[in-house]
Write an enzyme that holds these catalytic residues in place. Sequence first.
Site, PDB file in Angstrom:
ATOM      1  CG  ASP A  16     -27.336  99.838 110.060  1.00  8.42           C
ATOM      2  OD1 ASP A  16     -26.604  99.723 111.136  1.00  8.42           O
ATOM      3  OD2 ASP A  16     -28.239 100.733 109.867  1.00  8.42           O
ATOM      4  CE  LYS A  48     -31.451 100.962 108.555  1.00  8.92           C
ATOM      5  NZ  LYS A  48     -32.010 100.891 109.904  1.00  8.92           N
TER       6      LYS A  48
HETATM    7  C1  R5P Z   1     -32.086 103.515 113.192  1.00 10.20           C
HETATM    8  O1  R5P Z   1     -30.947 103.784 112.813  1.00 10.20           O
HETATM    9  C2  R5P Z   1     -32.389 102.266 114.255  1.00 10.20           C
HETATM   10  O2  R5P Z   1     -30.852 101.867 114.572  1.00 10.20           O
HETATM   11  C3  R5P Z   1     -33.168 101.100 113.872  1.00 10.20           C
HETATM   12  O3  R5P Z   1     -32.541 100.477 112.823  1.00 10.20           O
HETATM   13  C4  R5P Z   1     -34.506 101.582 113.314  1.00 10.20           C
HETATM   14  O4  R5P Z   1     -35.024 102.604 114.154  1.00 10.20           O
HETATM   15  C5  R5P Z   1     -35.413 100.586 112.972  1.00 10.20           C
HETATM   16  O5  R5P Z   1     -36.401 101.154 112.552  1.00 10.20           O
HETATM   17  P1  R5P Z   1     -37.571 100.202 111.659  1.00 10.20           P
HETATM   18  O6  R5P Z   1     -37.952  98.998 112.431  1.00 10.20           O
HETATM   19  O7  R5P Z   1     -38.679 101.219 111.416  1.00 10.20           O
HETATM   20  O8  R5P Z   1     -36.769  99.825 110.356  1.00 10.20           O
END
Ligand code: R5P
Length: 293
Positions: free
Chosen positions: A162, A185
């Site tokens: 993202d 994202k």
């Molecule tokens: C969220 O803002 C973090 O930067 C990660 O993208 C997030 O923690 C990833 O989580 P998951 O693996 O559950 O999608």
Amino acid sequence: MPLLVAGEGGQSLAQKLAHLTHWPVVGAEFKTFPDGEEYAKIQGGVKGQDVVVLQTTYPPSRLWKLLLLLSAARENGASTIRCVVPYLAYARQDRVFLEGEALSARLVADSIRQYATDCVTVDLHKDDVRKFFGGVCQNLSAAEPFAKEFKAKGIEVVLAPDAGALDRAKDVAGRIGARFDHLEKKRVSSDIVEMRPKALDVAGKKVAILDDIISTGGTMAKATEQLVAQKAVGVVCAGVHGLFMADAVTKLKKAGAAEILASDTIDSPYSRVSVAELIAHALTVTSAARTRW
Ligand code: R5P
């Protein structure tokens, strides 16, 4: 010479640090009482010593173990106490988003500061969290060790899942002359993410997706599906902090990940990128400047 105290789950990183700094290392003993309360003991004397407590905080129950080790160092006469928290839990709640919420990042920083003169950590979810430590937190970037690993793998494009993670991808890409971009994202809930389609110039290219955390794997899996659909080859799913909750790894493989990669801020079978050199450097260049508490 400082004494390294290796907390739970960080033995391999502690050994690498000991090797790089030539500092002695001792372990810690933990027990859980029948009612669930925890007990901690440093395995070795700390009286009059400059102590460096190393404790990562995943799973988050290890945060309490970190605080217990800091207490053990203080109550047993350590001269100075510093701490290394390679992955700092609770940092994602870095402000009050909704009325009534707790601000966990500040609470964690305040608790650590009661005992340690400073804190060294790696790739905080947001660098802004350092402000809660009042200027005594070094937030190290794992960009260089990841760049080395990507270069060795011939990565041509580094993608952030993202826009918020773009700076990290750009930094790593810049170090190896790769291209960078970001996906779009949208988080629907704590375990569901959507990824808006985005046309990328990745066909036939070796691509790495780089995020700070891989937790449920939902973000990486969605990103990987897009890249595979656009004919990227050998997609590497890389997270600085690999939490790999539940079926995260299965999800990533199913999405088409050719490789899963994380750093050793948290031990896992995928922790092939080491942040030990970064931490050793950070500890040694600043040790002289630390004050006694
Ligand atoms: C969220 O803002 C973090 O930067 C990660 O993208 C997030 O923690 C990833 O989580 P998951 O693996 O559950 O999608």
